[in-house]
Design a protein around this motif. Structure first.
Motif, PDB file in Angstrom:
ATOM      1  N   LEU A 174       0.833  -1.209   0.000  1.00 60.81           N
ATOM      2  CA  LEU A 174       0.000   0.000   0.000  1.00 60.81           C
ATOM      3  C   LEU A 174       0.864   1.254   0.000  1.00 60.81           C
ATOM      4  N   GLN A 175       1.957   1.243   0.760  1.00 63.57           N
ATOM      5  CA  GLN A 175       2.848   2.403   0.780  1.00 63.57           C
ATOM      6  C   GLN A 175       3.481   2.629  -0.597  1.00 63.57           C
ATOM      7  N   LEU A 176       3.873   1.536  -1.264  1.00 66.28           N
ATOM      8  CA  LEU A 176       4.460   1.655  -2.602  1.00 66.28           C
ATOM      9  C   LEU A 176       3.449   2.199  -3.603  1.00 66.28           C
ATOM     10  N   ALA A 177       2.172   1.950  -3.353  1.00 64.19           N
ATOM     11  CA  ALA A 177       1.112   2.407  -4.257  1.00 64.19           C
ATOM     12  C   ALA A 177       0.555   3.768  -3.844  1.00 64.19           C
ATOM     13  N   GLY A 178       1.242   4.450  -2.958  1.00 60.93           N
ATOM     14  CA  GLY A 178       0.822   5.782  -2.551  1.00 60.93           C
ATOM     15  C   GLY A 178      -0.433   5.795  -1.696  1.00 60.93           C
ATOM     16  N   GLN A 211      -5.332   1.401  -2.584  1.00 62.40           N
ATOM     17  CA  GLN A 211      -5.431  -0.040  -2.817  1.00 62.40           C
ATOM     18  C   GLN A 211      -5.547  -0.385  -4.303  1.00 62.40           C
ATOM     19  N   ARG A 212      -5.996   0.572  -5.095  1.00 63.48           N
ATOM     20  CA  ARG A 212      -6.095   0.349  -6.534  1.00 63.48           C
ATOM     21  C   ARG A 212      -5.010   1.097  -7.297  1.00 63.48           C
ATOM     22  N   GLY A 213      -4.011   1.552  -6.554  1.00 60.54           N
ATOM     23  CA  GLY A 213      -2.907   2.252  -7.197  1.00 60.54           C
ATOM     24  C   GLY A 213      -2.102   1.339  -8.105  1.00 60.54           C
ATOM     25  N   ASP A 214      -1.522   1.921  -9.167  1.00 60.82           N
ATOM     26  CA  ASP A 214      -0.802   1.128 -10.165  1.00 60.82           C
ATOM     27  C   ASP A 214       0.606   0.783  -9.682  1.00 60.82           C
TER      28      ASP A 214
END
Length: 479
Positions: free
Chosen positions: A180-184, A187-190
């Motif tokens: 989640l941290q890597l995706a900013g 939860q639906r971050g790329d």
């Protein structure tokens, strides 16, 4: 569900040497074997809990309501029930190691399929496959560890399975938080062409393949080898795990005699009348159902969604899910240290009281109307603290004690069949709580926790009136 499995109780003790139990010559190797087998328990915990991080994203991605979402989350439990019911027969036919390898393959397939679903129905299928693997792992791990462990270390080595489950739950939450941290924080971050939730479900490929690889480094169970006439190989395995001074021929003969004397319990052995179980079976069913009806799996399947629903941001909600998993580990360790010292019944009663109070505070904390989408400050703090206290009291009591009770309370002639019925009751109750929570929470979250608190409260007179202490008693005394 809770994140727990039955452990086969010790069936004998080696004679003491100099006042102390003889230390196996290959204890380090035996510990490795047990730890490798317990990887199935790790995957059990990991796969059961990893969905927590993907619930909200799945709802958004496929635009589904609470009822459909609940079925996607809970449907794995159907596969788990089937896997648990069939694992024993599969293991008896093709061996414990092959059964573990099948479980590893199913975990891998489920992880890949869940990460790359075509639609919501496709995802449900992969969840069922993963559930089947969970069910297999919940049965074969403890059985294998019991069969390869020296008698004097069987209890401690058997506890590896439960420890692996709670570690798997905690690590899944930590991995979800990291993704989640890597995706900013979305939860639906790329992330590399996939959404964050897909990575959460797909990362399980790593421990699944590790589990499969480890199965090639551990021996087959001596008990299975003897059952298929491979006595020479059984002697070799016994030489790996027993003391050097053990008479291997005598050990093989002892195992063969025990297998011939075993009573293969069947369903009709559990019946008092045509339509009613024996009283002790009802007690086992009650223990199994109360363990789930207090709502413990809500904490592991839906906690991130729950915290987000009352205004906590996604990153913090994932962090709180991880901290409850750490509390779960701490409580499990406490239970393992105390269960043989203070007894099963006192721990169960302590847990019931603590859970009742914690759940009542949660019900109070969720009762106010949200202010700008958030709980008021005091209620929000109480909700977080009460959630952690609830998990702690569950873990140090019912999370471990129920399986100890179930392993000890039944007479020898019905133990296997009664355990199967009790485990089935637990999967059914687990499914009922998991499938109903989203709809209940949408109706009235505070009332939902009142329901769970009532079950926790009712478990107190149930234990006082119907459950007998099994501490210090031999299995033969349970007849």
């Amino acid at each position: 569900m809770s994140s727990s499995t039955a452990q086969e109780p010790p069936t004998g003790q080696e004679p003491p040497t100099g006042g102390r139990a003889a230390r196996p010559d290959h204890l380090g190797h035996v510990v490795f074997i047990a730890a490798a087998a317990a990887m199935g328990g790790f995957l059990f915990g990991y796969d059961s809990s990893v969905i927590n991080g993907a619930v909200q994203a799945i709802r958004s991605r496929y635009d589904i309501g609470s009822a459909a979402l609940a079925q996607v989350v809970a449907i794995a439990l159907i596969g788990s029930a089937i896997g648990a019911a069939t694992a024993g027969r599969i293991a008896d036919r093709i061996g414990r190691i092959r059964c573990m390898q099948i479980s590893s393959v199913l975990f891998t397939i489920s992880a890949v399929g869940s990460a790359l679903p075509f639609d919501i129905y496709d995802l449900a299928i992969w969840r069922i496959i993963g559930g089947f693997a969970i069910g297999m792992a919940s049965v074969i791990g403890p059985a294998y560890i019991a069969e390869v462990s020296p008698a004097v270390y069987r209890g401690r080595l058997g506890s590896f399975q439960q420890a692996a489950i709670v570690i798997g739950i905690a690590l899944s939450q930590l991995v979800n938080y990291g993704i989640l941290q890597l995706a900013g924080g979305d939860q639906r971050g790329d992330l590399a062409g996939l959404e964050a939730w897909q990575w959460m479900l797909g990362v399980m490929v790593v421990p699944a393949l590790t589990y499969g690889a480890l199965t090639f480094a551990i021996p087959e169970s001596p008990r299975y080898l003897i059952s298929v006439g491979r006595d020479d190989r059984a002697r070799e395995v016994l030489a790996e795990v027993e003391n050097r001074n053990v008479d291997l021929d005598a050990r093989v003969a002892e195992i063969e005699l025990a297998m011939r004397r075993e009573h293969k319990s069947v369903f009709r052995d559990l019946l008092r009348t045509r339509f009613s179980f024996l009283p002790i079976v009802w007690v086992g069913i009650g223990l199994s159902m109360f363990q789930q009806l207090v709502g413990i799996n809500v904490a592991f399947y839906y906690s991130a969604t729950l915290w987000q629903s009352v205004g906590i941001n996604p990153s913090s909600s994932f962090l709180y899910s991880f901290t409850t998993s750490i509390v779960n580990i701490i409580g499990t360790v406490i239970a393992m240290l105390l269960v043989d010292r203070v007894g099963r019944k006192p721990l169960a009663l302590t847990g019931s009281f603590g859970m009742t109070v914690a759940l009542a505070f949660e019900a109070w904390a969720f009762s106010p109307k949200l202010v700008h989408g958030k709980l008021p400050s005091l209620e929000g703090t109480v909700a977080l603290v009460a959630a952690h206290v609830f998990v702690l009291f569950f873990a140090l009591s019912w999370g471990v004690v129920v399986w100890v009770f179930l392993g000890e309370m039944f007479p020898n002639k019905i133990r296997a069949a009664a355990l199967g019925v009790a485990a089935s009751a637990q999967w059914i109750a687990n499914w009922a709580i998991t499938a109903s929570f989203p709809s209940l929470a949408g109706w009235d979250l505070s009332a939902t926790y009142i329901i769970y608190a009532c079950f926790a409260l009712l478990s107190i007179p149930f234990v006082l009136l119907f459950v007998k202490e099994t501490k210090g008693k031999t299995l033969e005394e349970m007849g």
